[in-house]
Design an enzyme around this catalytic site. Sequence first.
Site, PDB file in Angstrom:
ATOM      1  N   HIS A  17       0.834  -1.211   0.000  1.00 44.77           N
ATOM      2  CA  HIS A  17       0.000   0.000   0.000  1.00 44.77           C
ATOM      3  C   HIS A  17       0.859   1.248   0.000  1.00 44.77           C
ATOM      4  O   HIS A  17       0.358   2.364   0.057  1.00 44.77           O
ATOM      5  CB  HIS A  17      -0.951   0.003   1.196  1.00 44.77           C
ATOM      6  N   ASP A 115      -3.927   6.633  -0.635  1.00 45.76           N
ATOM      7  CA  ASP A 115      -4.123   5.196  -0.818  1.00 45.76           C
ATOM      8  C   ASP A 115      -5.503   4.844  -0.254  1.00 45.76           C
ATOM      9  O   ASP A 115      -6.015   5.529   0.637  1.00 45.76           O
ATOM     10  CB  ASP A 115      -3.029   4.427  -0.061  1.00 45.76           C
ATOM     11  N   TRP A 364      -2.195  -7.776  -7.839  1.00 49.05           N
ATOM     12  CA  TRP A 364      -2.351  -6.978  -9.064  1.00 49.05           C
ATOM     13  C   TRP A 364      -1.016  -6.432  -9.555  1.00 49.05           C
ATOM     14  O   TRP A 364      -0.776  -6.309 -10.753  1.00 49.05           O
ATOM     15  CB  TRP A 364      -3.378  -5.866  -8.857  1.00 49.05           C
TER      16      TRP A 364
HETATM   17  N1  UDP Z   1       7.878  -8.510  -4.801  1.00 48.70           N
HETATM   18  C1  UDP Z   1       9.230  -8.587  -5.048  1.00 48.70           C
HETATM   19  N2  UDP Z   1       9.889  -9.704  -4.621  1.00 48.70           N
HETATM   20  C2  UDP Z   1       9.279 -10.720  -3.961  1.00 48.70           C
HETATM   21  C3  UDP Z   1       7.891 -10.630  -3.738  1.00 48.70           C
HETATM   22  C4  UDP Z   1       7.222  -9.514  -4.170  1.00 48.70           C
HETATM   23  O1  UDP Z   1       9.832  -7.684  -5.644  1.00 48.70           O
HETATM   24  O2  UDP Z   1       9.948 -11.690  -3.626  1.00 48.70           O
HETATM   25  C5  UDP Z   1       7.145  -7.323  -5.271  1.00 48.70           C
HETATM   26  C6  UDP Z   1       6.488  -7.577  -6.601  1.00 48.70           C
HETATM   27  O3  UDP Z   1       7.375  -7.293  -7.663  1.00 48.70           O
HETATM   28  C7  UDP Z   1       5.278  -6.670  -6.535  1.00 48.70           C
HETATM   29  C8  UDP Z   1       4.951  -6.604  -5.065  1.00 48.70           C
HETATM   30  O4  UDP Z   1       6.108  -7.022  -4.376  1.00 48.70           O
HETATM   31  O5  UDP Z   1       5.636  -5.382  -7.014  1.00 48.70           O
HETATM   32  C9  UDP Z   1       3.819  -7.523  -4.681  1.00 48.70           C
HETATM   33  O6  UDP Z   1       2.634  -6.900  -4.995  1.00 48.70           O
HETATM   34  P1  UDP Z   1       1.337  -7.712  -5.406  1.00 48.70           P
HETATM   35  O7  UDP Z   1       0.256  -6.713  -5.661  1.00 48.70           O
HETATM   36  O8  UDP Z   1       1.648  -8.632  -6.515  1.00 48.70           O
HETATM   37  O9  UDP Z   1       1.001  -8.639  -4.186  1.00 48.70           O
HETATM   38  P2  UDP Z   1       0.821  -8.378  -2.603  1.00 48.70           P
HETATM   39  O10 UDP Z   1       2.163  -8.339  -2.036  1.00 48.70           O
HETATM   40  O11 UDP Z   1       0.081  -7.083  -2.454  1.00 48.70           O
HETATM   41  O12 UDP Z   1       0.033  -9.548  -2.170  1.00 48.70           O
END
Ligand code: UDP
Length: 468
Positions: A17, A115, A364
Amino acid sequence: MGKITHIVVIPSAGYSHFVPVIHFSKRLVELHPEIHVTCIIPILGSLPSAAKPILQTLPQNINTVFLPPVNPNDLPQGVPVVVQIQLAMAHSMPSIHHTLKSITSKTPYVAMVVDSFAMHALDFAHEFNMLSYVYFPISATTLSMHLNLPLLDEETSCEYRYLPEAIKLPGCVPFHGRDLYAQAQDRTSQLYQMSLKRYKRCWFVNGIFINSFLALETGPIRALRDEDRGYPAVYPVGPLVQSGDDDAKGLLECVTWLEKQQDGSVLYVSFGSGGTLSQEQMNELACGLELSNHKFLWVVRAPNNAKADAAYLGAQKCVDPLQFLPCEFLERTKEKGMVVPSWAPQVQILSHSSVGGFLTHCGWNSTLESVLHGVPLITWPLYAEQRMNAVVLCEDLKVGLRPRVGENGLVERKEIADVVKRLMEGREGGEMRKRMKKLEVAAVNALKEDGSSTKTLSELALMWKNVA
Ligand code: UDP
């Protein structure tokens, strides 16, 4: 340069977020250098470490103000993470108000962009003479659901998953109530009530930004922007995602490994910033990957039997996740796979030519990052709105395969091996790859100078400049 137009941006605590709103701000000032952003940053416990490199590379026309951290011990324990973040934001409101008072006493600000979990702060927009906007790092389909949920709530008496008919939103792919986002799966919960209140509030803002683009979600976006429907103004400005440059250095061993692999041969496996599996499910996944006989790069997280989003606030730092893998798995798969504990430089990985598929939890941001690099998906939704994203990806865009969950609640190893093969070697996978490549081109176009998302953001920036 002419007159400076000032706006305030407020992200929420928690990596997912925080980062999207920062990317939005960066994009805005990059396209419109005469806009100056003051970013008021709330903190729950401490700043997520992965956020630090992003803050170090902010351009000059984004100022940051860090709020006093909220102590997690002052919040109720045992509540869902998203409730925790929203409560932390409620705790931060007095310091947000104080900061707004201080900055607006010296300079007039035109607009406030928050946000979705910081929407309380919009109550101050009127007091400080600003227009009010929400930035939702979500799809148009999910926003459509948010805006229509108050009505659906009035019209429905049962839990949504028991609805006999699919839910049909204007312009969107129909989806079953059980695929509706997690916050609406228990209508008696605090989470549902809090969410409903936020979505009702959305109808009264000056505008809503979403992280999508016309060519990706043409039906839902057209419906949201159809004036006859009376929605608030909706601005699709995506895909806005992190660039590989934001990734922390020193995590590059896996990229070196990718260098040695053949083009399109590796399946990248990751469940976002917070996703966790149960121990049993983790065993099945490990065995399924092994059985598929395909190369894989897996970001492994310690299992959690109770909560799929257990790592969301980085709570699991001290545990070595690799100890939970099946006995001798690492030894057996050392020629086939690479495992990375807890966190990997995702954008660098997805942009690597060796990566040919992505098994994702369908967050997303991950979805858009995959689109921007033309990588087709295996969809494995866990929490939040990920099931809805999976439906959009598999049933509407047809760029993903969704493995079947067995009667025991697990995706079994054979099913995993089958979908991996279908994606990585089958004709079906090839078709999906082609469709994803088209979306990649469309995504790049949306961000060009005359692209749909660029034009949308520029219209708004011009309006702000005229108001200032
Ligand atoms: N991410 C990353 N490395 C990891 C896991 C996640 O860089 O090992 C980043 C990924 O590239 C994305 C974000 O964390 O930009 C995850 O956002 P997403 O909306 O996919 O999932 P959430 O974490 O909100 O469930």
